[in-house]
Design a protein around this motif. Structure first.
Motif, PDB file in Angstrom:
ATOM      1  N   GLN A 233       0.823  -1.205   0.000  1.00 49.59           N
ATOM      2  CA  GLN A 233       0.000   0.000   0.000  1.00 49.59           C
ATOM      3  C   GLN A 233       0.858   1.256   0.000  1.00 49.59           C
ATOM      4  O   GLN A 233       0.466   2.279  -0.582  1.00 49.59           O
ATOM      5  CB  GLN A 233      -0.926  -0.017   1.215  1.00 49.59           C
ATOM      6  N   ARG A 234       1.999   1.204   0.634  1.00 51.81           N
ATOM      7  CA  ARG A 234       2.919   2.339   0.567  1.00 51.81           C
ATOM      8  C   ARG A 234       3.312   2.633  -0.875  1.00 51.81           C
ATOM      9  O   ARG A 234       3.307   3.783  -1.322  1.00 51.81           O
ATOM     10  CB  ARG A 234       4.179   2.042   1.388  1.00 51.81           C
ATOM     11  N   SER A 422      -1.204  -6.438  -6.805  1.00 46.69           N
ATOM     12  CA  SER A 422      -1.464  -5.205  -7.538  1.00 46.69           C
ATOM     13  C   SER A 422      -2.802  -4.601  -7.127  1.00 46.69           C
ATOM     14  O   SER A 422      -2.940  -3.371  -7.033  1.00 46.69           O
ATOM     15  CB  SER A 422      -1.444  -5.481  -9.040  1.00 46.69           C
ATOM     16  N   ASP A 423      -3.812  -5.462  -6.878  1.00 48.46           N
ATOM     17  CA  ASP A 423      -5.111  -4.954  -6.428  1.00 48.46           C
ATOM     18  C   ASP A 423      -5.031  -4.394  -5.016  1.00 48.46           C
ATOM     19  O   ASP A 423      -5.677  -3.391  -4.696  1.00 48.46           O
ATOM     20  CB  ASP A 423      -6.163  -6.066  -6.492  1.00 48.46           C
ATOM     21  N   LEU A 424      -4.250  -5.043  -4.154  1.00 57.22           N
ATOM     22  CA  LEU A 424      -4.096  -4.544  -2.793  1.00 57.22           C
ATOM     23  C   LEU A 424      -3.351  -3.207  -2.776  1.00 57.22           C
ATOM     24  O   LEU A 424      -3.671  -2.317  -1.982  1.00 57.22           O
ATOM     25  CB  LEU A 424      -3.346  -5.576  -1.946  1.00 57.22           C
ATOM     26  N   ALA A 425      -2.366  -3.064  -3.667  1.00 61.34           N
ATOM     27  CA  ALA A 425      -1.657  -1.783  -3.760  1.00 61.34           C
ATOM     28  C   ALA A 425      -2.548  -0.686  -4.308  1.00 61.34           C
ATOM     29  O   ALA A 425      -2.297   0.499  -4.076  1.00 61.34           O
ATOM     30  CB  ALA A 425      -0.419  -1.943  -4.644  1.00 61.34           C
ATOM     31  N   SER A 426      -3.598  -1.087  -5.036  1.00 60.03           N
ATOM     32  CA  SER A 426      -4.507  -0.106  -5.628  1.00 60.03           C
ATOM     33  C   SER A 426      -5.521   0.449  -4.638  1.00 60.03           C
ATOM     34  O   SER A 426      -6.218   1.427  -4.963  1.00 60.03           O
ATOM     35  CB  SER A 426      -5.255  -0.744  -6.810  1.00 60.03           C
ATOM     36  N   VAL A 427      -5.635  -0.157  -3.456  1.00 56.37           N
ATOM     37  CA  VAL A 427      -6.656   0.277  -2.493  1.00 56.37           C
ATOM     38  C   VAL A 427      -6.504   1.755  -2.120  1.00 56.37           C
ATOM     39  O   VAL A 427      -7.472   2.522  -2.190  1.00 56.37           O
ATOM     40  CB  VAL A 427      -6.646  -0.620  -1.243  1.00 56.37           C
ATOM     41  N   PRO A 428      -5.313   2.239  -1.722  1.00 59.70           N
ATOM     42  CA  PRO A 428      -5.211   3.683  -1.421  1.00 59.70           C
ATOM     43  C   PRO A 428      -5.378   4.555  -2.655  1.00 59.70           C
ATOM     44  O   PRO A 428      -5.834   5.698  -2.545  1.00 59.70           O
ATOM     45  CB  PRO A 428      -3.803   3.820  -0.824  1.00 59.70           C
TER      46      PRO A 428
END
Length: 495
Positions: A233-234, A422-428
């Motif tokens: 997420q960062r 990639s989807d988890l990184a897209s949350v923010p």
């Protein structure tokens, strides 16, 4: 040897004449600790999936289990009733909200264990992400001393991945066509002479470049270090902070009556500059947010396509402005409502397509998105004000700084990280995009209300202002002309 045979005969006699009701039956069967140890029945577990098992979201699946006895010859070959001796395997999830299990336990009889009968645990994955599973033996009637749950295995990881939907693809193409038409309408509002004057005296583009590619990456880097612990997420939010401007900043500039010529010019420059600035920030601060095995791919082709998709239709619109003035009047009427519809469709479809990402939001993602947008608006407006730009230019620089190119960020994450990371990184990123639209719509309603009912926020191009400016120009012209008329100096001197 004789003692062992006697124990077996005694055990066979008891099991053939009665049924096994509880562990006490086993205690009565065996007469010595050594013989009891032989029949304790140490259990091992086999799963037909091991390591990392990637499953599709919203799909019902069966996790197949099989139990076996260590030393099964001693347990299974003796004549006794094993049907009522129960063994229970229970699954424990690292994060139980990510997976939905219909049955958390699998029940075996000792007879089924000896026959290697398979049992299944039915589950489905709803949220994207990774969950580690641990399997415990919670009941073992074969072992009379069994009291506490025993760990059998913890080497299975379930990865829930996004399922591609035709609906999403269809709407992506539809929205892309709408954006092309909107850019054509946008081009009819541009003046090539004004754009050239902006480029000759590029104070506005310089303000946008400095605030977008200097302030935003640094501020975003500080936010992710303070608010997030997950490196994925960062990376997602920091990458958004390094992205160029996009079509959305132009649409909002149009809606807020900002300098659309400056906005489009800054967007074009920022997309070109991003081909060098994004790799620069990713190789400096970005490498500190990810591990050594993650390689970020800057999609230069995607940036080039974004540039062409922006400038191509705009050039067509400028040609229409030059050749078809009657069409321009029609575009003047429909461009604002059409732009608002495009923005609302993007928000609605994006929310529907990534609603699970929205459900994964935490207070950290919301706070980070709000702070990032607020800093972008503030830095852009402050720097433009310091450089003595006008009101419309200040609004344009502010919007261009804060509203980043979300599609480019999502594509980079998709190319750089495996799914579902990639989807988890897209949350923010999704959180920030979602937080952009609603506050701006509210601000626009307040802006329109103040102009209509309170007389505040007057437009620089309103007739009263134009009339006053024209009157001033006439008076100035009279003063300049009077200098060349005979006798004027004397009259002025007498006055």
């Amino acid at each position: 040897m004789l003692r062992w045979m006697a124990v077996v005969v005694l055990g066979c006699a008891r099991f053939t004449t009665g049924t096994v009701g509880s562990n006490s039956n086993y205690l009565e069967t065996f007469q010595s600790g050594d013989d009891l140890q032989t029949f304790q029945g140490d259990v091992y577990l086999e799963t037909f999936q091991s390591g990392t098992w990637v499953v599709a979201e919203d799909t019902s699946l069966n996790l197949t289990l099989s139990l076996g006895f260590n030393g099964s010859t001693a347990v299974c070959n003796v004549r006794r009733n094993l049907r009522q001796a129960q063994l229970v395997v229970t699954v424990v999830l690292e994060e139980d909200w990510k997976l939905d299990f219909v049955n958390m336990s699998a029940h075996f009889t000792a007879e089924e264990v000896c026959a290697q009968v398979n049992k299944s645990l039915t589950f489905s994955g709803y949220y994207w992400g990774v969950t580690k599973l641990a399997f415990f033996l919670t009941r073992n009637d074969v072992n009379p001393y069994f009291s506490n749950a025993t760990l059998l295995s913890d080497d299975l990881t379930i990865t829930v991945d996004r399922m591609t939907k035709n609906f999403d693809t269809a709407f992506t193409y539809i929205l892309s066509v709408l954006v092309v038409f909107n850019n054509i309408f946008l081009g009819t509002q541009l003046d090539l002479e004004i754009i050239m004057s902006v480029l000759k005296r590029p104070i506005g583009p310089v303000c946008g470049f400095v605030s977008q590619f200097t302030c935003m990456p640094v501020v975003t880097y500080g936010l992710v270090l303070v608010l997030f612990t997950d490196p994925v997420q960062r990376l997602g939010l920091f990458l958004l902070g390094c992205s160029p401007g996009g079509i959305f900043s132009n649409l909002w500039a149009l809606i807020f009556d900002a300098d659309i010529n400056l906005s489009v010019t800054m967007t074009t420059i920022s997309i070109i500059a991003a081909m060098g600035m994004m790799p620069l920030w990713m190789t400096t601060l970005g490498t500190r947010l990810i591990d050594d095995n993650t390689h970020l791919y800057i999609p230069f082709k995607t940036l080039a396509v974004s540039l062409v998709s922006l400038t191509g239709p705009i050039v067509i619109g400028m040609l229409i402005r030059w050749k078809k003035e009657s069409w321009v009047k029609i575009c003047d009427v429909i461009i604002k409502p059409f732009s608002a519809i495009v923005i609302m469709l993007f928000i609605a479809v994006g929310t529907y397509n990534s609603y699970k990402g929205i459900l994964l939001m935490t207070w950290q993602t919301i706070v980070a998105g709000m702070l990032m947008l607020s800093c972008g608006y503030t830095f852009g407006a402050t720097l433009a004000r310091i450089m003595c730009l006008g009101k419309k230019q200040i609004v344009a620089v502010s919007l261009e700084t804060a509203i980043q190119n979300t599609p480019v960020t999502l594509i980079i994450l998709k190319l750089s990280l495996p799914s579902p990371y990639s989807d988890l990184a897209s949350v923010p990123v999704i959180a920030t995009f979602t937080l952009t639209g609603f506050p701006l719509f509210c601000a626009y309603l307040i802006y329109c209300s103040l102009r209509r009912f309170c007389g505040c926020c007057p437009d620089e191009d309103q007739p009263e202002n134009l009339q006053q400016s024209a009157q001033e120009d006439i008076e100035n012209s009279r003063g300049e002309i009077s200098k060349f008329l005979p006798g004027v100096e004397k009259i002025n001197g007498e006055q």
